[in-house]
Enzyme design. Structure first.
Site, PDB file in Angstrom:
ATOM      1  N   CYS A   2       3.146 -54.367 -18.666  1.00  0.00           N
ATOM      2  CA  CYS A   2       4.069 -55.260 -19.333  1.00  0.00           C
ATOM      3  C   CYS A   2       3.756 -55.272 -20.839  1.00  0.00           C
ATOM      4  CB  CYS A   2       4.004 -56.692 -18.828  1.00  0.00           C
ATOM      5  SG  CYS A   2       4.349 -56.840 -17.082  1.00  0.00           S
ATOM      6  N   ARG A  27       4.298 -49.493 -21.517  1.00  0.00           N
ATOM      7  CA  ARG A  27       3.454 -50.401 -20.736  1.00  0.00           C
ATOM      8  C   ARG A  27       4.124 -50.851 -19.448  1.00  0.00           C
ATOM      9  NH1 ARG A  27      -0.787 -52.804 -24.010  1.00  0.00           N
ATOM     10  NH2 ARG A  27      -0.970 -54.327 -22.356  1.00  0.00           N
ATOM     11  N   TRP A  78       6.427 -54.445 -15.916  1.00  0.00           N
ATOM     12  CA  TRP A  78       5.980 -53.657 -14.767  1.00  0.00           C
ATOM     13  C   TRP A  78       5.809 -54.677 -13.651  1.00  0.00           C
ATOM     14  CZ3 TRP A  78       1.801 -53.344 -11.405  1.00  0.00           C
ATOM     15  CH2 TRP A  78       1.711 -52.167 -10.650  1.00  0.00           C
ATOM     16  N   ASN A 104       2.099 -61.403 -19.483  1.00  0.00           N
ATOM     17  CA  ASN A 104       1.479 -60.181 -18.996  1.00  0.00           C
ATOM     18  C   ASN A 104       0.265 -60.610 -18.173  1.00  0.00           C
ATOM     19  OD1 ASN A 104       0.559 -57.626 -18.616  1.00  0.00           O
ATOM     20  ND2 ASN A 104      -0.049 -57.260 -20.752  1.00  0.00           N
ATOM     21  N   GLY A 105       0.079 -60.014 -16.970  1.00  0.00           N
ATOM     22  CA  GLY A 105      -1.061 -60.374 -16.125  1.00  0.00           C
ATOM     23  C   GLY A 105      -0.588 -61.053 -14.852  1.00  0.00           C
ATOM     24  N   GLU A 486      -8.088 -33.746 -11.519  1.00  0.00           N
ATOM     25  CA  GLU A 486      -7.181 -34.081 -12.620  1.00  0.00           C
ATOM     26  C   GLU A 486      -5.858 -33.319 -12.480  1.00  0.00           C
ATOM     27  OE1 GLU A 486      -7.150 -36.386 -14.681  1.00  0.00           O
ATOM     28  OE2 GLU A 486      -5.817 -35.732 -16.291  1.00  0.00           O
ATOM     29  N   LYS A 490      -2.216 -35.169 -12.112  1.00  0.00           N
ATOM     30  CA  LYS A 490      -1.099 -34.904 -13.035  1.00  0.00           C
ATOM     31  C   LYS A 490       0.154 -34.510 -12.248  1.00  0.00           C
ATOM     32  CE  LYS A 490      -2.728 -35.986 -16.856  1.00  0.00           C
ATOM     33  NZ  LYS A 490      -3.287 -37.087 -16.094  1.00  0.00           N
ATOM     34  N   GLU A 493       1.546 -37.672 -10.385  1.00  0.00           N
ATOM     35  CA  GLU A 493       2.144 -38.755 -11.171  1.00  0.00           C
ATOM     36  C   GLU A 493       3.380 -38.313 -11.952  1.00  0.00           C
ATOM     37  OE1 GLU A 493      -0.354 -40.683 -14.099  1.00  0.00           O
ATOM     38  OE2 GLU A 493      -1.247 -38.798 -14.715  1.00  0.00           O
ATOM     39  N   LYS A 608       1.436 -47.460 -18.477  1.00  0.00           N
ATOM     40  CA  LYS A 608       0.340 -46.843 -19.222  1.00  0.00           C
ATOM     41  C   LYS A 608      -0.947 -47.653 -19.095  1.00  0.00           C
ATOM     42  CE  LYS A 608      -1.504 -43.975 -22.121  1.00  0.00           C
ATOM     43  NZ  LYS A 608      -1.843 -42.657 -21.528  1.00  0.00           N
TER      44      LYS A 608
HETATM   45  O1  M6R Z   1      -6.728 -46.759 -20.072  1.00  0.00           O
HETATM   46  P1  M6R Z   1      -7.609 -46.163 -19.006  1.00  0.00           P
HETATM   47  O2  M6R Z   1      -8.219 -44.885 -19.413  1.00  0.00           O
HETATM   48  O3  M6R Z   1      -8.610 -47.134 -18.504  1.00  0.00           O
HETATM   49  O4  M6R Z   1      -6.620 -45.843 -17.806  1.00  0.00           O
HETATM   50  C1  M6R Z   1      -7.117 -45.389 -16.593  1.00  0.00           C
HETATM   51  C2  M6R Z   1      -6.018 -44.874 -15.711  1.00  0.00           C
HETATM   52  O5  M6R Z   1      -5.075 -45.871 -15.459  1.00  0.00           O
HETATM   53  C3  M6R Z   1      -5.302 -43.658 -16.336  1.00  0.00           C
HETATM   54  O6  M6R Z   1      -6.184 -42.627 -16.623  1.00  0.00           O
HETATM   55  C4  M6R Z   1      -4.212 -43.149 -15.375  1.00  0.00           C
HETATM   56  O7  M6R Z   1      -4.790 -42.604 -14.235  1.00  0.00           O
HETATM   57  C5  M6R Z   1      -3.314 -42.141 -16.075  1.00  0.00           C
HETATM   58  N1  M6R Z   1      -1.950 -42.392 -15.726  1.00  0.00           N
HETATM   59  C6  M6R Z   1      -3.628 -40.747 -15.708  1.00  0.00           C
HETATM   60  O8  M6R Z   1      -2.777 -39.820 -16.308  1.00  0.00           O
END
Ligand code: M6R
Length: 613
Positions: A2, A27, A78, A104-105, A486, A490, A493, A608
């Protein structure tokens, strides 16, 4: 999760709010809404909301006919509590339409608060946890409090993690903001007051920004910011250091943020290196932990989530191999709840791009509570986690807007590996010439990533071949395993393709039963010490009919001869492979996602910054 934005003293708060929401949309993009304080409107608050996934802001722009106003708040959501519908979209209003709230939260005790509000005659019209706040403020205002005082009182009744911005028709120039765990920034410029969940929305407006601390409440007026604690005691707000330029949060000619950020990787790596390697020696001037303190560390635990966890896994492997210190990586959301054994000889390294991810943040606090020493690796200066730890190291990747982490992921790997070399030096675990050689190899990484990016067209051709697949295995051994993790993340997602990563040696313990002639496996098969074993694993897959795509060292004809498709990368030191080998996997996921018409910057169901558990 959010985004919150607020302006007061603006000639065009509606336009400013929509511009801010556009910058914050990464966000959360389930819905968006704005509220303007407009004394001529009945009730005094004008509100417009839309819930069209990733398209709500254009909808708001097209549909709205905003009245003249000087202040307003906005939100991009979100969804947590309540479906992503217009009714659940923020801002939420009180019974009389005189108070508007964005949040937010999660307010954990909202059920109990809502029951008592309903018993007291209030009508709640959404399924959200947020709406109770508008009604609580309504009660306080009815009792004679001003908005600032009303929010101080209400916030004492809320449990959970929250950032709130609130306006009231009775005080048309005022925005009141408060927070608990979820970050919130307030600021001022000549005749203007601002509130936002995230610095990137305010870069163009002002650099006079302050981070609200837990429990603080701010009254933001045109050109003024006043901060108190929940009991009304005045406080000096904490200024924020702003290092990013305005253009950093813009697409700058790229079709989307993700391709911009993928192509920025060499620069992100080079910037992260600046001043940290001299004559083959690592140097961390900014590190608040002294060499003596680091020398007393006997164990390292790395905590993180998602792509940052994968970087942490690589970091832990490097710490063990180079610094000869026991190290392992843990998923932060698990670490916190499993009662970890820690003391002052354990260093807990939290890795987080945003510095805000609530799972990692709480795990970090838990580590401190249990007596561990803490170090944070983050991309966001003065972020929540940066302010919580004994030491902090910043990646210098610039703002990452695309939901899928790319440039920050590689910068995290580089930085945690530099730190591993640093610890190796302090512990005298590596001969100096070997440490210098490795430092030189790390310094070469930006160039190697540039070379890999030069092969983008070839990677895209491989992606074309894979555009129809719905199930992909990613396999690797040793340092190839987190690369596989990783790559799979990718593809999942961005392309919404089921992708599972396994340590290649595990396949024969069960998953290989899934392999048939419809299977596709991406194998990280660069020439490390385990390369011959990977070739055997590739043979096993092919014997069962799988199509194999191999990530190989440039010019490796032997591996290429065994597989259907090849993603070549420039070779490097085995432990440094991840930064280079992840590039074709990012581009693969990107191209498959685009081929399928997916929104690569705003993949479905994601946000994000993950600020809920
Ligand atoms: O902001 P952060 O690095 O703590 O976020 C961690 C994960 O939410 C983040 O890496 C997420 O998995 C991404 N969407 C990966 O591409």
């Amino acid at each position: 999760m959010c985004g919150i934005i607020g302006f007061t003293g603006s000639d065009d708060p509606f336009g400013a709010l929509l511009d801010g929401l556009t910058l914050l949309e990464y966000r959360g993009y389930d819905s968006a809404g704005v509220a303007l304080v407009n004394p001529s409107e009945s009730g005094g608050i004008w509100r417009s909301r839309a819930a069209v996934r990733a398209q709500s802001i254009p909808e708001l722009k097209a549909a709205a006919d905003p009245p003249a106003a000087r202040a307003g708040i906005g939100h991009t959501r979100w969804a947590t509590h309540g479906a992503p519908t217009e009714k659940n979209a923020h801002p939420h209003l009180d019974c009389r339409g005189e108070v508007a709230v964005v949040h937010n939260g999660i307010i954990e005790n909202y059920r109990e608060l809502s029951a008592s509000l309903v018993a007291g005659g209030h009508t709640l019209s959404s399924q959200t946890d947020t709406e109770v706040v508008a009604h609580l403020v309504e009660e306080e205002l009815a009792g004679g409090a001003g908005l600032f005082e009303a929010v101080q009182r209400c916030s004492r009744r809320l449990r959970g993690d929250f950032a709130l911005a609130i306006v009231s028709a009775g005080e048309p120039d005022l925005i009141v903001a408060t927070r608990q765990t979820s970050p919130l920034i307030v600021g001022r410029a000549e005749g203007l007051g601002v509130v936002a969940s995230d610095i990137s929305a305010l870069l163009e407006t002002t650099r006079e920004l302050y981070a609200l601390e837990d429990g603080q409440v701010a009254a933001v007026g045109p050109g003024s910011v006043e901060v108190v604690d929940r009991d009304g005691q005045p406080l000096e707000p904490t200024p924020i250091r702003v290092s990013w330029g305005v253009q950093a949060a813009r697409r700058e000619g790229y079709e989307d943020f993700m391709s911009k950020e993928i192509h920025e990787q060499p620069r992100a790596l080079a910037d992260t290196l600046i001043g940290r390697v001299h004559d083959g020696l690592t140097e961390f001037e900014e590190l608040a932990l002294s060499d003596e303190e680091l020398a007393s560390i006997e164990r390292v635990v790395v905590i993180a989530c998602g792509s940052s966890y994968h970087a942490g896994y690589i970091g832990a492997a490097s710490l063990e191999q180079w610094a000869r210190i026991p190290a392992h990586a843990e998923i932060a959301s698990e670490f916190r709840y499993r009662s970890p054994v820690l003391d002052g000889s354990t260093l807990v390294v939290a890795i987080s791009q945003s510095g805000e991810t609530v799972d990692t943040y709480h795990a970090l606090r838990e580590a401190r509570r249990r007596g561990g020493r803490t170090l944070v690796i983050t991309n966001v200066v003065d972020s929540l986690m940066a302010r919580e730890a004994d030491g902090v190291l910043y990646t210098r990747a610039g703002p990452e807007i695309g939901v899928a982490s790319t440039k920050c992921h590689v910068a995290q790997i580089l930085l945690v590996q530099l730190f591993a070399l640093h610890l190796a030096r302090i512990r005298r675990a590596l001969p100096p010439e070997e440490a210098a050689r490795l430092a030189g190899a790390i310094e070469a990484l930006p160039g190697l990533v540039e070379e890999a990016l030069g092969k983008a067209e070839r990677y895209e051709k491989v992606a074309e071949e894979l555009s129809g697949v719905n199930d992909v295995f990613f396999l690797g051994r040793n340092i190839g395993y987190p690369i596989a993790l990783e790559g799979a993340l990718k593809l999942k997602e961005l392309a919404y393709v089921r992708a599972e990563a396994y340590a290649a040696g595990e396949m024969k313990h069960g998953p290989i039963s899934l392999i048939d002639r419809h299977s596709v496996a991406v194998v990280v098969a660069t020439r490390g010490p385990l390369w011959p074993k990977l070739l055997a694993n590739i043979e096993e897959l092919r014997a069962r009919g799988a199509t194999v795509v191999a990530v190989t060292d440039e010019g490796d004809a032997e591996t290429a001869g065994l597989v259907e498709l090849v993603l070549e990368v420039p070779p490097t030191e085995e432990l440094l492979t991840p930064v280079v080998a992840v590039v074709p996997l990012q581009l693969l996921a990107y191209a498959v996602a685009r081929e399928r018409g997916n929104d690569v910057d705003r993949p479905r169901n994601l946000a994000k910054v993950v600020t809920v558990e």
